[in-house]
Design a protein around this motif. Structure first.
Motif, PDB file in Angstrom:
ATOM      1  N   LYS A 200       0.840  -1.201   0.000  1.00 10.68           N
ATOM      2  CA  LYS A 200       0.000   0.000   0.000  1.00 10.68           C
ATOM      3  C   LYS A 200       0.880   1.258   0.000  1.00 10.68           C
ATOM      4  CE  LYS A 200      -4.429   0.126   2.262  1.00 10.68           C
ATOM      5  NZ  LYS A 200      -5.151   0.172   3.526  1.00 10.68           N
ATOM      6  N   TRP A 201       1.892   1.232   0.850  1.00 10.41           N
ATOM      7  CA  TRP A 201       2.783   2.397   0.918  1.00 10.41           C
ATOM      8  C   TRP A 201       3.482   2.620  -0.419  1.00 10.41           C
ATOM      9  CZ3 TRP A 201       5.716   3.621   6.068  1.00 10.41           C
ATOM     10  CH2 TRP A 201       4.791   3.644   7.122  1.00 10.41           C
ATOM     11  N   GLU A 202       3.886   1.518  -1.049  1.00  6.96           N
ATOM     12  CA  GLU A 202       4.588   1.648  -2.327  1.00  6.96           C
ATOM     13  C   GLU A 202       3.658   2.243  -3.382  1.00  6.96           C
ATOM     14  OE1 GLU A 202       6.027  -2.008  -4.277  1.00  6.96           O
ATOM     15  OE2 GLU A 202       7.976  -1.000  -4.231  1.00  6.96           O
ATOM     16  N   SER A 203       2.388   1.791  -3.393  1.00  2.00           N
ATOM     17  CA  SER A 203       1.432   2.380  -4.344  1.00  2.00           C
ATOM     18  C   SER A 203       1.272   3.852  -4.059  1.00  2.00           C
ATOM     19  CB  SER A 203       0.064   1.707  -4.238  1.00  2.00           C
ATOM     20  OG  SER A 203       0.184   0.334  -4.145  1.00  2.00           O
ATOM     21  N   GLY A 204       1.203   4.209  -2.785  1.00  2.00           N
ATOM     22  CA  GLY A 204       1.070   5.615  -2.427  1.00  2.00           C
ATOM     23  C   GLY A 204       2.299   6.399  -2.846  1.00  2.00           C
ATOM     24  N   ARG A 205       3.449   5.796  -2.668  1.00  2.97           N
ATOM     25  CA  ARG A 205       4.717   6.443  -3.034  1.00  2.97           C
ATOM     26  C   ARG A 205       4.752   6.708  -4.538  1.00  2.97           C
ATOM     27  NH1 ARG A 205       8.249   9.438  -1.218  1.00  2.97           N
ATOM     28  NH2 ARG A 205       9.796   9.792  -2.804  1.00  2.97           N
ATOM     29  N   ARG A 206       4.240   5.730  -5.313  1.00  5.72           N
ATOM     30  CA  ARG A 206       4.321   5.836  -6.777  1.00  5.72           C
ATOM     31  C   ARG A 206       3.283   6.783  -7.363  1.00  5.72           C
ATOM     32  NH1 ARG A 206       5.087  -0.409  -8.239  1.00  5.72           N
ATOM     33  NH2 ARG A 206       7.322  -0.583  -7.850  1.00  5.72           N
ATOM     34  N   ALA A 207       2.202   7.018  -6.613  1.00  8.47           N
ATOM     35  CA  ALA A 207       1.129   7.863  -7.152  1.00  8.47           C
ATOM     36  C   ALA A 207       1.699   9.232  -7.501  1.00  8.47           C
ATOM     37  CB  ALA A 207       0.013   8.001  -6.130  1.00  8.47           C
ATOM     38  N   GLN A 208       1.234   9.768  -8.621  1.00  9.94           N
ATOM     39  CA  GLN A 208       1.851  10.990  -9.141  1.00  9.94           C
ATOM     40  C   GLN A 208       1.187  12.269  -8.640  1.00  9.94           C
ATOM     41  OE1 GLN A 208       4.729  11.153 -10.894  1.00  9.94           O
ATOM     42  NE2 GLN A 208       4.817   8.979 -10.377  1.00  9.94           N
ATOM     43  N   ALA A 209      -0.095  12.211  -8.317  1.00  7.80           N
ATOM     44  CA  ALA A 209      -0.796  13.443  -7.963  1.00  7.80           C
ATOM     45  C   ALA A 209      -0.250  14.004  -6.642  1.00  7.80           C
ATOM     46  CB  ALA A 209      -2.292  13.166  -7.827  1.00  7.80           C
ATOM     47  N   ARG A 210      -0.293  15.299  -6.507  1.00  6.27           N
ATOM     48  CA  ARG A 210       0.146  15.972  -5.287  1.00  6.27           C
ATOM     49  C   ARG A 210      -0.952  16.944  -4.848  1.00  6.27           C
ATOM     50  NH1 ARG A 210       3.651  12.941  -6.380  1.00  6.27           N
ATOM     51  NH2 ARG A 210       5.909  13.076  -6.151  1.00  6.27           N
ATOM     52  N   PRO A 211      -1.092  17.268  -3.561  1.00  2.00           N
ATOM     53  CA  PRO A 211      -0.390  16.636  -2.459  1.00  2.00           C
ATOM     54  C   PRO A 211      -0.932  15.234  -2.176  1.00  2.00           C
ATOM     55  CG  PRO A 211      -2.052  18.144  -1.634  1.00  2.00           C
ATOM     56  CD  PRO A 211      -2.055  18.283  -3.115  1.00  2.00           C
ATOM     57  N   LYS A 212      -0.199  14.477  -1.363  1.00  2.00           N
ATOM     58  CA  LYS A 212      -0.675  13.171  -0.923  1.00  2.00           C
ATOM     59  C   LYS A 212      -0.968  13.248   0.568  1.00  2.00           C
ATOM     60  CE  LYS A 212       2.615  10.964  -4.002  1.00  2.00           C
ATOM     61  NZ  LYS A 212       3.779  10.069  -4.057  1.00  2.00           N
ATOM     62  N   PHE A 213      -1.749  12.281   1.035  1.00  2.00           N
ATOM     63  CA  PHE A 213      -2.079  12.269   2.457  1.00  2.00           C
ATOM     64  C   PHE A 213      -1.861  10.888   3.056  1.00  2.00           C
ATOM     65  CE2 PHE A 213      -5.092  15.448   0.623  1.00  2.00           C
ATOM     66  CZ  PHE A 213      -4.458  16.570   1.122  1.00  2.00           C
ATOM     67  N   MET A 214      -1.595  10.900   4.344  1.00  2.00           N
ATOM     68  CA  MET A 214      -1.493   9.672   5.114  1.00  2.00           C
ATOM     69  C   MET A 214      -2.658   9.706   6.101  1.00  2.00           C
ATOM     70  SD  MET A 214       0.675   7.136   5.580  1.00  2.00           S
ATOM     71  CE  MET A 214       0.347   5.749   6.648  1.00  2.00           C
ATOM     72  N   ALA A 215      -3.292   8.582   6.332  1.00  2.00           N
ATOM     73  CA  ALA A 215      -4.402   8.585   7.292  1.00  2.00           C
ATOM     74  C   ALA A 215      -4.356   7.336   8.165  1.00  2.00           C
ATOM     75  CB  ALA A 215      -5.743   8.659   6.557  1.00  2.00           C
ATOM     76  N   CYS A 216      -4.726   7.520   9.403  1.00  2.00           N
ATOM     77  CA  CYS A 216      -4.749   6.406  10.342  1.00  2.00           C
ATOM     78  C   CYS A 216      -6.188   6.194  10.799  1.00  2.00           C
ATOM     79  CB  CYS A 216      -3.847   6.731  11.539  1.00  2.00           C
ATOM     80  SG  CYS A 216      -3.957   5.538  12.869  1.00  2.00           S
ATOM     81  N   ASN A 217      -6.617   4.949  10.748  1.00  2.00           N
ATOM     82  CA  ASN A 217      -7.984   4.599  11.110  1.00  2.00           C
ATOM     83  C   ASN A 217      -8.021   4.103  12.557  1.00  2.00           C
ATOM     84  OD1 ASN A 217     -10.507   3.493  11.399  1.00  2.00           O
ATOM     85  ND2 ASN A 217     -10.450   2.302   9.503  1.00  2.00           N
ATOM     86  N   SER A 218      -8.395   4.993  13.460  1.00  2.00           N
ATOM     87  CA  SER A 218      -8.545   4.602  14.868  1.00  2.00           C
ATOM     88  C   SER A 218     -10.006   4.662  15.273  1.00  2.00           C
ATOM     89  CB  SER A 218      -7.740   5.536  15.778  1.00  2.00           C
ATOM     90  OG  SER A 218      -6.425   5.654  15.361  1.00  2.00           O
ATOM     91  N   HIS A 219     -10.886   4.383  14.324  1.00  2.00           N
ATOM     92  CA  HIS A 219     -12.300   4.568  14.621  1.00  2.00           C
ATOM     93  C   HIS A 219     -12.800   3.519  15.609  1.00  2.00           C
ATOM     94  CE1 HIS A 219     -16.665   4.289  13.924  1.00  2.00           C
ATOM     95  NE2 HIS A 219     -16.541   5.575  14.023  1.00  2.00           N
ATOM     96  N   GLU A 220     -12.481   2.271  15.303  1.00  2.00           N
ATOM     97  CA  GLU A 220     -12.799   1.154  16.200  1.00  2.00           C
ATOM     98  C   GLU A 220     -14.223   1.214  16.756  1.00  2.00           C
ATOM     99  OE1 GLU A 220      -9.920  -1.266  18.948  1.00  2.00           O
ATOM    100  OE2 GLU A 220     -10.535   0.530  19.973  1.00  2.00           O
ATOM    101  N   GLY A 221     -15.182   1.011  15.869  1.00  2.00           N
ATOM    102  CA  GLY A 221     -16.578   1.087  16.307  1.00  2.00           C
ATOM    103  C   GLY A 221     -17.215  -0.261  16.548  1.00  2.00           C
TER     104      GLY A 221
END
Lengths: 573, 183
Positions: A200-221
């Motif tokens: 997943k990180w590698e796909s994100g790294r390769r993506a060309q559009a800018r800006p990029k974002f990182m997100a953490c899912n701590s929803h835990e519902g």
């Protein structure tokens, strides 16, 4: 104080390390009180106040500090004491009534035997914590700081190698190398899907559009998991550092953490952690002179389980109703604000600092070949000991249940273990000798999910439990797809009919076919598995269903429809 | 925002002025994207202070962040935590997670229905108690089944009798709440 370069960080780290080591030195007594949301519920703050009173009264000369929860909910309220000729010792179930006895024992140079669990360090006279059945099977990697450090203190975290990985990444590694280490670690998504994070990180790294974002899912519902909130409550900086390393690796300048709104303490501690990291200069622009920018935003959920689904979470971040969308595009192509966004579960990001510090190969040596690393497990129900535990992937579920959790509580007989949260069926008692990893549970049509297991005894009726799980999914359906919105509701009504003594033979068939529609025709992961727990209950405990149906009274007469209206449905219970 | 507007069922201009000041100080988006990211947080702030989200406050947030009030109502009706009506004097979260279910929380929900005449989100006729059934998990599973009163006081290991006793005890006292959960 803002640190401006690497040398300043190293000097700061050396200073706070010395300070932290003094907590376990033998010159002074230190009493650490473990405060988490669940220990607060068990009155730990009363224990703290009583200890403070005793110390202020001069009964003992000691430093009093608070730390995060240790995960050992069964032993809360708990404290860790170290002092002269007294290694760090864990005491459990220390209520405010225990404080006078405890203080008197310590002041006279003795241990307080009533709540003694064990010593963390070397001791000739005291039992070791590691030999306690609760700890024996555990490999405490993500939980290494739990109970040890003050979650409100960035210095405590730094003193325990915190942010060393961030410094290493910033100054010694390229973003590609960071991604490569995560890939080498083989860490797979802990939210349930088990997708390799490195890919997943590698796909994100390769993506060309800018800006990029990182997100953490701590929803835990989910109604049976409480690991992510404990991770944040007890060691918030570890999660923060994981997100920051993700930002650096994929080339994002902004990271998000989305925490469930009901996890008040987790939200408070994470917010504090972010502020402290900014204050110290570990977040911001041109961090420590490296030229790297990184910013973190914290968002909280509003009590909608569906927002744990990737695309729904992103809509929620963007201030929309959390309703999933069709894929592709995947979120690494188009996520937040239609920009590449890498989304990981909290527990997936938690080991990243260790992976960067020690290398991906080291992490991959833990666990099994296809499921590397450790897994947090939260088991619930009528058990002897409850809490969050961390085991290497591949440990037998039976051993966890009977050793770590101490087996069933007195007088309770095991009937089954619900797996996969609300997304899979249960295991029968004779199926428990199964490895806890991503693949082994599938042989019984069960899944690991996020590591929440619900143990239930024979006082629980499978029809009622099936209804409960079914009703959860019905209630949490976002209503976008018709099969999920109406099909799940219909399933609850059929089960209600059985529960109300009006079941018929054909109802079992009706459930199967309706469930098939819902699972095949729904868009997102919620609908696709929503009826799975009910189907699982029917598969494992057909006798409970049949007994209800056999006992059902005569066929329904015309004009009796009113009796089908179940008030419960109206209250959403 | 200063304390003291707890559990009011009507909104006064002074409250709205304070809200406006808070929005201007703490909710300053740099662009329209960030403005949208702030909507839920602003609503959570309002609920934290008022105990519910009045229409006037929604309108203030909509105006401040440059979105429509319709969109805000779309959010309020989607996210289960939000209330668009004032809560009672006391607030109870009833955990209905799996551990609590296995421990018998369903009986407590039946008791609420049969004895108090309330269900999810309901307020008792005397206005003393509002209940929210938590579909997730409060994470205090070794005390299951458990309820939380007024966002701070936990009462666990409940059966129907101790549940009724706990409600009686909490509703016998006037409200001492200063805030309303998540902010």
């Amino acid at each position: 104080m803002v640190l401006t370069d690497r040398a300043a960080f190293d000097a700061h780290a050396a200073r706070v390390r010395a300070e932290f080591e003094s907590y376990t030195s033998d010159s002074e007594w230190t009493i650490s009180v473990c405060v988490s949301e669940d220990s607060k519920a068990k009155g730990v703050l009363d224990t703290f106040e009583h200890l403070r009173f005793r110390i202020e009264s001069g009964d003992i000369e000691a430093r009093l500090r608070t730390t995060g929860g240790g995960g050992w909910a069964w032993a809360d309220p708990s404290i860790i004491v170290s002092g002269p000729n007294h290694p760090a010792v864990l005491y459990g179930n220390v209520g405010s009534d225990d404080v006078p006895g405890l203080v008197a024992a310590l002041a006279s140079g003795h241990t307080y035997d009533a709540g003694l669990i064990g010593a963390f360090g070397e001791s000739d006279t005291l039992p070791a914590v590691a030999d306690h059945p609760y700890f024996k099977l555990q490999t405490r990697l993500l939980t290494q700081n739990w109970g040890m450090i003050d979650p409100y203190s960035i210095d405590d975290y730094i003193a325990n190698d915190g942010y060393a990985a961030w410094i290493k990444a910033l100054f010694d590694m390229t973003p590609e190398e960071v991604v490569d280490e995560v890939k080498a670690s083989g860490v797979r998504g802990r939210g349930g899907a088990g997708f390799p994070a490195g890919i997943k990180w590698e796909s994100g790294r390769r993506a060309q559009a800018r800006p990029k974002f990182m997100a953490c899912n701590s929803h835990e519902g989910e109604p049976n998991v409480y690991k992510d909130r404990r991770l944040i409550e007890s060691d918030p900086h570890r999660i923060l550092e994981g997100i920051m390393l993700g930002c650096y690796g994929v080339g994002a300048e902004r990271g998000y953490n989305y925490v469930g709104g009901e996890h008040l303490l987790a939200v408070e501690r994470f917010r504090h952690a972010v502020n402290e990291a900014y204050r110290l200069g570990l977040l911001g622009d041109n961090i420590l002179g490296s030229g790297v920018n990184c910013h973190i935003r914290l968002l909280t959920g509003g009590g909608a389980y569906i927002c744990g689904e990737g695309s729904a979470l992103m809509y929620s971040v963007m201030g929309e109703r959390g309703q999933p969308r069709t894929k592709p595009p995947r979120s690494v192509e188009e996520g937040l604000w239609r920009r590449p966004t890498v989304l990981n579960n909290t527990e997936t990001l938690a080991p990243v600092p260790d992976i960067i510090r020690n290398g991906g190969a080291w992490y991959a040596s833990l666990g099994t070949e296809r499921s590397t690393g450790t897994k947090l497990v939260s088991m619930q129900g009528p058990l002897a000991r409850l809490g969050v535990v961390e085991v290497e992937m591949g440990v037998s579920l039976k051993d966890i249940l009977y050793e770590t959790y101490g087996g069933m509580a007195e007088g309770k007989t095991l009937k089954g273990v619900q797996t996969g949260g609300v997304s899979a069926g249960p295991l029968l008692p004779d199926q428990l000798d199964v490895a806890v990893d991503f693949d082994s549970l599938q042989q019984y049509d069960c899944m690991l999910g996020s590591g929440g297991f619900v143990v239930f005894d024979d006082s629980v009726d499978a029809v009622e439990f099936g209804r409960y799980l079914m009703d959860f999914n019905r209630w949490e359906s976002c209503s976008k797809c018709t099969p999920c919105r109406l099909g799940n509701k219909a399933l609850v009504e059929v089960v209600d009919r059985i529960l109300n003594g009006r079941g018929q033979e054909r109802d079992m068939q009706l459930i199967e076919s309706t469930a098939k529609h819902v699972m095949e025709l729904s868009l997102c992961g919620l609908g696709q598995v929503a009826p799975a727990p009910l189907i699982g209950m029917m598969r494992c405990f057909p006798e409970d269903f049949e007994a209800r149906i056999d006992a059902a009274s005569e066929p329904i007469e015309a004009g009796e429809q009113q009796r089908f209206v179940i008030p419960l449905a109206a209250v959403g219970a | 925002m200063t304390r003291g507007m707890a559990h009011k069922s009507t909104v006064e201009q002074a409250d709205l002025d304070r809200l406006q000041a808070h929005l201007e100080e703490h909710f300053q988006p740099r662009d329209h994207e960030e403005a949208q990211e702030l909507i839920l947080g602003a609503l959570q702030h309002v609920q934290h202070e008022f105990g519910w989200v009045p229409l006037e406050a929604s309108q203030a947030i909509a105006d401040h962040l440059g979105v429509s009030v319709n969109r805000i109502y779309g959010l309020l009706t989607f996210y289960a935590d939000f209330r668009t009506e004032p809560p009672g004097e006391h607030f109870m979260l009833l955990c209905h997670g799996a551990a609590c279910f296995v421990g018998g929380s369903q009986k407590l929900i039946h008791e609420l229905r049969d004895n108090y005449g309330i269900g999810q989100g309901g307020t008792t006729a005397d206005g003393k108690l509002t209940v929210q059934i938590v579909n997730g998990c409060l994470g205090v599973c070794d005390l299951a089944p458990i309820v939380q009163f007024d966002h701070e006081k936990y009462v666990g290991n409940l059966d129907v009798d101790s549940f009724n006793a706990a409600i009686e005890e909490i509703t016998a006292n006037g409200s001492q709440r200063e805030d309303h959960g998540a902010d």
